[in-house]
Design an enzyme around this catalytic site. Sequence first.
Site, short mmCIF file in Angstrom:
data_model
loop_
_atom_site.label_atom_id
_atom_site.label_comp_id
_atom_site.label_asym_id
_atom_site.label_seq_id
_atom_site.Cartn_x
_atom_site.Cartn_y
_atom_site.Cartn_z
CG ASP A 1 9.75 0.91 -3.04
OD1 ASP A 1 9.82 -0.28 -2.70
OD2 ASP A 1 9.01 1.32 -3.96
CD GLU A 2 11.77 -1.70 -6.37
OE1 GLU A 2 12.39 -2.73 -6.09
OE2 GLU A 2 10.76 -1.69 -7.09
NE ARG B 1 7.93 -8.66 -13.36
CZ ARG B 1 7.73 -8.15 -12.16
NH1 ARG B 1 7.14 -6.99 -12.02
NH2 ARG B 1 8.11 -8.81 -11.07
CE LYS C 1 7.72 -2.34 -4.79
NZ LYS C 1 9.02 -1.85 -5.03
CB THR C 2 3.11 0.53 -3.82
OG1 THR C 2 4.25 0.21 -4.63
CG2 THR C 2 2.88 2.02 -3.84
CD GLN D 1 10.72 -8.52 -7.85
OE1 GLN D 1 10.39 -7.88 -8.84
NE2 GLN D 1 9.96 -8.57 -6.76
#
Length: 751
Positions: free
Chosen positions: A218-219, A604, A32-33, A249
């Site tokens: 973001d987020e 993770r 995503k970044t 998430q």
Amino acid sequence: MSIYDGLNKEQKEAVFCTEGPLLMLAAAGSGKTRSLTHRIAYLIEEMGVNPWNILAITFTNKAAQEMRERVDDLVGYGSQDIWISTFHATCSRILRRNIDLIGYDRNFTIYDTSDQKTLMKDVLKEMNINNKQFPERAVLSEISSAKNECKSPAAYREDAYDFRTMKIADIYDRYQQRLRDNNALDFDDLLVKTVELFESHPEVLEYYQNRFVYIMVDEYQDTNTAQFLFVSMLARKYRNLCVVGDDDQSIYRFRGANIFNILNFEKEYPDARVIRLEQNYRSTKNILQAANKVIANNKGRKEKRLWTENDQGEMVHFKEYDTEYDEAEGVVSQINFLSMRGERFDNMAILYRTNAQSRIFEERLKQRNIPYAIVKGISFYDRKEIKDLMAYLKVVDSGVDDISVKRIINVPKRGIGQTTVSRIQDYAMEREISFLDAVMQAEDIPDISRSVTKLKKFAAMIRDFRDYLDQNSISALLNYIIDQTGYSEELIREGTDEAKSRLDDIDELLNDIINYEEEAENPTLRSFLEEKDMYTLNAGIDNLEDDGNKVLLMTLHNAKGLEFGNVFIGGLEEGLFPSFGATLSGDESEVEEERRLCYVGITRAQKRLFLSAAKRRMVRGQNQYNRHSRFIDEIPGQFLKQEMTASERRFGSRRSGASSSLDYGAGEGRSSSYSFGAGGRKPYNLEDYKKKKAGEGRLEYKVGDRVRHIKFGEGQVLEIVRGGRDYEVSVEFDKVGKKKMFASFAKLKKV
């Protein structure tokens, strides 16, 4: 060659979709970044957008810094004009220019948590409100929740439904008045006051709407109502709003995050484009399949499915141990095994649901001399509540440790101030006596007459604790100290998430003491304290050699955004993960939040994922028996390699289709023959297991031999007695005297 050639199809769609509202559903590990930063570059280089007109908002300074560096690399000169910052930093910049329009001076002060607590103390004192009934932290937490929803004191009062909430409404009102009098804002105010500024001064809002024609957040799944309003108002004119997030998430409900901000984005913007980034670049196929199967059980989510071109990888490993101590031993043994195979320690992480779980893992890592670090947390014996209670135990044991006495003399608060403490110290130094002895002579100390009664009560309390220990165990003493001082009661009244975590730590300290009492031949308070002092000393020595190659320990919440080659998630039991609070609440959304947390933990892992549970776990000093977590049952057998007990091997698997796996490193003296493909250990054999349980073939020493114990050092074997399941070994240690222990747990090595 274009910088966009390395993007996949969906990433390119997100980058090239520049006009109108866009929801980028970015699953874990989907880049995503990379997509966001390339989108910024595309706007500037291909669309001719002025960097001045771009705003990118993140949640953490670290994320903002990372995005800034990537954009600088892609765009080069001119990128400095892009606003890339956190919500709070963005609002602070706006308020520094315009807050005078709503009655504040532009050089306002921002109060941190400590400042807020100090101010709240003053407010409660002014209003003559008992801070035991209304603890500062609890009231501030309630006010913060109100501000997250953009509720003013008046709006909060309208919703008040009982005496407590009505009183908090009064406190909230007075707190805000004092902030204004001090020309100060707390962190929540940065957002609330910016929204207030936009609402009351449309010309200011229009200026920033024209300034920020393209907005990226973001987020987005972690936004609260105040953040939602701020972003919505800014984007209202041009509607070029790109939000990036993953509802799967969303794990910060307890901080005020509103998952419906992302779930209802298309209702807020009916013409929104939705692009799903589902290709994962992080994990193996087996790990992703496990994650998909778990999260699919949530109903309140947007449909998406992670996939990857990575290898199938190892199956997800699951082991159910007898106790939490066996679990920690097994996990640490596996870490040691992986290290011997060439894996770096910093490519391994132990994740857990609650902070209190770290203690046993820390101790086992320490015993193996494996370097570790606690991420965004404090080592168990360095936590305030543990240091407080350990100080009480030290004072009961001796009292010559002035630091420990000073630490607890006013904890919990009993009205003994710093001036009094200084005068006691002067008196003690003049007479060359301990601080505690000086307290015992309080009536003779000049200029402390108002504190004498309080000091006499403190001294009497310490004497009472010593008398109590003469007739009771160490664990009973700790419970007595907690009860008589009201230490836990104060935390219960506080009622915050932080307070609950501290209560969990206190319970874990009690568990530690009970475990010590069960294992030690002659448990004494002195030997327990010496053991823990040695643990702390070793931790300090290890920290001097910091090469960064350490196993990382952290809660699942703190693991979000990170990745590791090898991930261990412990405590997968009903009642712990998911918690009893979630399962007994009757609110399915609470269980779904726990499941999202499990999903975050699973995703993770890059190469290997180890899940574990304990059949028996000590909680508040009592053994608690729980079945393994429902999240384990939600992983189909074809992705899960599961250890079975001996009876299950005889009568069949407990789960249809589950693959029988072997113990991933239970340590010497326990079933320990986990296979990792070619070159792994030999297959499990039931007769070998019986022999190990009986102690056959394990003892490398005999009576008269010199042996070494990991904790007690060297000594001589006095006696070996065959028991039903194990050998009982008596050893005369050079430093700590005679100890009797089971061979399977002692792990003695012949010198």
